[in-house]
Design a protein around this motif. Structure first.
Motif, PDB file in Angstrom:
ATOM      1  N   THR A 177       0.853  -1.200   0.000  1.00  0.00           N
ATOM      2  CA  THR A 177       0.000   0.000   0.000  1.00  0.00           C
ATOM      3  C   THR A 177       0.880   1.237   0.000  1.00  0.00           C
ATOM      4  OG1 THR A 177      -1.689  -1.179   1.252  1.00  0.00           O
ATOM      5  CG2 THR A 177      -1.829   1.225   1.250  1.00  0.00           C
ATOM      6  N   TYR A 178       0.633   2.134  -0.968  1.00  0.00           N
ATOM      7  CA  TYR A 178       1.341   3.417  -0.964  1.00  0.00           C
ATOM      8  C   TYR A 178       0.761   4.275   0.149  1.00  0.00           C
ATOM      9  CZ  TYR A 178       3.567   2.469  -5.459  1.00  0.00           C
ATOM     10  OH  TYR A 178       4.337   1.937  -6.458  1.00  0.00           O
ATOM     11  N   PRO A 179       1.630   4.917   0.937  1.00  0.00           N
ATOM     12  CA  PRO A 179       1.100   5.757   2.023  1.00  0.00           C
ATOM     13  C   PRO A 179       0.399   6.985   1.460  1.00  0.00           C
ATOM     14  CG  PRO A 179       3.484   5.991   1.836  1.00  0.00           C
ATOM     15  CD  PRO A 179       3.092   4.927   0.865  1.00  0.00           C
ATOM     16  N   PRO A 180      -0.478   7.610   2.253  1.00  0.00           N
ATOM     17  CA  PRO A 180      -1.148   8.820   1.754  1.00  0.00           C
ATOM     18  C   PRO A 180      -0.133   9.924   1.515  1.00  0.00           C
ATOM     19  CG  PRO A 180      -1.590   8.475   4.085  1.00  0.00           C
ATOM     20  CD  PRO A 180      -0.851   7.271   3.612  1.00  0.00           C
ATOM     21  N   ARG A 181      -0.384  10.740   0.511  1.00  0.00           N
ATOM     22  CA  ARG A 181       0.508  11.867   0.226  1.00  0.00           C
ATOM     23  C   ARG A 181      -0.323  13.052  -0.248  1.00  0.00           C
ATOM     24  NH1 ARG A 181       3.802   9.255  -4.746  1.00  0.00           N
ATOM     25  NH2 ARG A 181       4.378  11.381  -5.238  1.00  0.00           N
TER      26      ARG A 181
END
Lengths: 255, 329
Positions: free
Chosen positions: B31-35
């Motif tokens: 999962t890509y972290p929020p940005r």
């Protein structure tokens, strides 16, 4: 199967920085020309604003020379850091990261390469010493060059540590404007700390770039540079550690 | 270009070890972290994949389906949240990096350096130096047919030539497994053909295992196996022929969204963004009947063998070419 030597990798990456620098004449012109112009303008413009007793035995242009050398180191660190962001954008960095090269070697190669490029540009200013009417012993010149090398190393490591996570040069420019340039302004590069406001004096004393500037300037003034050089070594070591730590950590955001 | 699978000759070397898979990916999650304003994005959701040694496999899916993320995890650039990657039996990242060659979407070359300087530096990263390095570079340039360009700056090369140099770069250390992340993006048709032809030769003559991500149907169709990716999952994994067989021998497509299927076989039809389609069995009479019915309705239609895009659409409801949301490059 061939074994990858970390030092060979660092040397290869360092050589690449030098080749790239030599092949970009505009970069050489900008890196040397900008500080020289700044030096000329500031030396002639501010010379009367600084009281001679604040400068000791030397004139203002001579006082300013180490500060301009520090500025070259800062500019070169910025260039190296931007080139790192371009390396990622162009895909070159990914081809290095998928190789079995140790991450510390990648960090060392980029930092030493960038620092060498900075050092070459800043050291060239030493040639102007005879024009300034000051007499500096050969040993002190060597000491200045050594301190300059440490400064270039520390600032390049700091720049690369910040640039590693930056995805755009625009983002990095914000860091540069907020951190690097104020650091230089408060490093005693173009005005002495004596006589400044109390808060500014404290900021200047805790600013690592002040230690760097002093370690470059003191040998030229024939003053002891042992303590500022020691602090500069600590600063360079710390920045190398931070850069290596950041480069070695997996980045979950960077594409 | 005929399919890679059909061109394997008796001269092709057998894979080094039939018992060890070139690549074994098990239950990968990422999962890509929020940005900034983007929320967290689950890019891989339990991906498992086996690539036998000597195979040529395509990862096919729209942008944002998780192909590039999977490639980055296999090559060790991204750490997975969970799951494992084994290449030729090893899960140690330093060992995997030695047996893996990687070609990314953008060339991993320095534009300010010459072809030879780029290759020399890349070889050094794998511990290849001196006369061995010179020999390997000459050999790779010869195989790529670009020996005469070794002294040119990369920034002066065409995109197609730079891509061929990039392939040399990825193969310098003689990897057993080559992964390619959409390597033909931005190439003109002739450069694309040339690149794929070179790749095919290396696969057939040297037994190089290939795992190539693409969103182009014809590229995937040339490989021995096609793995469909959609929303971070593998939704199908088979040979192109077997995949196409899933949707019947032929397919009727009506290119008119306002058309309504006849009530008698309405259940057979599937609506798409701009029309309808249905599979046909291997029955010439049925195809003829269908054609005559559609001619009377005056709508544009086609009856043709299914493509991999048709299969993908049937499995996912998404037509290849439509990007998926939440894409991270």
């Amino acid at each position: 199967m061939n074994k990858t030597s970390g030092l060979t990798v660092a040397a290869v990456l360092c050589r690449r920085e030098l080749i790239r620098f030599a092949r970009q004449p505009m970069r050489i012109a900008a890196a040397i020309g900008t500080p020289v112009l700044l030096w000329m303008f500031m030396a002639s413009g501010f010379a009367r604003s600084i009281r001679p007793e604040q400068l000791g035995d030397i004139n203002y242009p001579a006082f300013l020379l180490p500060g301009v050398m520090t500025l070259v180191a800062v500019f070169a660190a910025i260039f190296s850091s931007i080139s790192l962001i371009e390396d990622r954008r162009d895909g070159w960095l990914q081809s290095v990261l998928v190789s079995p090269s140790p991450r510390w070697a990648i960090a060392l190669g980029k930092i030493v390469g960038g620092a060498l490029v900075a050092w070459i540009q800043a050291a060239a200013l030493i040639l102007t010493i005879p024009l300034l009417g000051i007499d500096v012993a050969f040993g002190n010149i060597l000491l200045t060059l050594f301190a300059l090398g440490l400064t270039c190393f520390a600032m390049t490591a700091m720049g690369i540590a910040f640039a590693w996570r930056s995805e755009t040069t625009a983002g990095f420019h914000a860091v540069m404007n907020l951190l690097f340039l104020p650091m230089w302004m408060l490093s005693g590069a173009f005005f002495p700390a004596q006589g400044t406001a109390g808060w500014m004096s404290i900021l200047m004393q805790v600013n690592p770039l002040t230690w760097c500037t002093q370690s470059i300037r003191n040998p030229i003034l024939d003053q002891s540079a042992a303590f500022p050089i020691m602090l500069t070594i600590l600063f360079a070591g710390a920045m190398m550690g931070v850069a290596t730590f950041i480069i070695a950590r997996p980045n979950r955001r960077v594409s | 270009m005929p399919a890679v699978a059909e061109n394997k000759t008796q001269n092709s070397p057998e894979p080094e070890s039939q018992s060890i898979d070139a690549l074994q990916v098990e239950n990968l999650h990422f999962t890509y972290p929020p940005r900034r304003k983007q929320p967290a994005h689950k890019a891989l959701n339990g991906v498992s994949l086996i690539v036998p040694a000597g195979n040529a496999i395509a990862l096919l899916g729209p942008n944002g389906s998780g192909k590039s993320t999977l490639m980055k995890i296999i090559s060790g650039i991204l750490p997975p949240d969970s799951g494992s990657v084994h290449a030729f039996g090893s899960s140690r990242i330093d060992e995997i990096r030695r047996i893996l060659g990687v070609v990314f979407q953008s060339e991993g070359l320095d534009p300010h350096m010459t072809v030879r300087e780029n290759l020399r530096d890349q070889a050094s990263l794998y511990g290849i130096t001196g006369s061995q390095c010179r020999h390997i570079i000459d050999e790779e340039l010869e195989k790529a047919g670009i020996s005469d360009r070794h002294g040119e700056l990369v920034k002066t090369l065409s995109k197609g030539l730079a891509r061929r140099v990039d392939l040399c770069r990825a193969l310098l250390h003689k990897p057993k497994l080559l992964i390619l992340d959409e390597p033909t993006v931005g190439l003109d048709p002739s450069a694309r053909e040339s690149f794929l032809e070179t790749l095919k030769i290396r696969h057939l003559e040297e037994g190089l295992t290939l795992l190539m991500s693409t969103h182009l149907i014809d590229e995937a169709d040339r490989m021995e196996r096609v793995v469909f990716m959609h929303k971070g999952k593998i939704v199908a994994d088979d040979s192109p022929t077997a995949l196409r067989d899933q949707v019947g021998c032929r397919r009727v497509t009506v290119y008119d969204g306002s058309w309504t299927p006849p009530a008698s076989d309405a259940g057979e039809w599937t609506q798409t963004g701009n029309g309808w389609w249905r599979p046909l069995k291997d029955d010439q009479d049925q195809a003829s009947r269908m054609a005559s019915e559609l001619i009377h309705t005056n709508v544009p239609y086609s009856i043709a063998p299914p493509t991999l895009a048709d299969v993908f659409e049937q499995l996912t409801g998404v037509r290849l070419g439509e990007d998926e949301p939440g894409e991270h490059s």
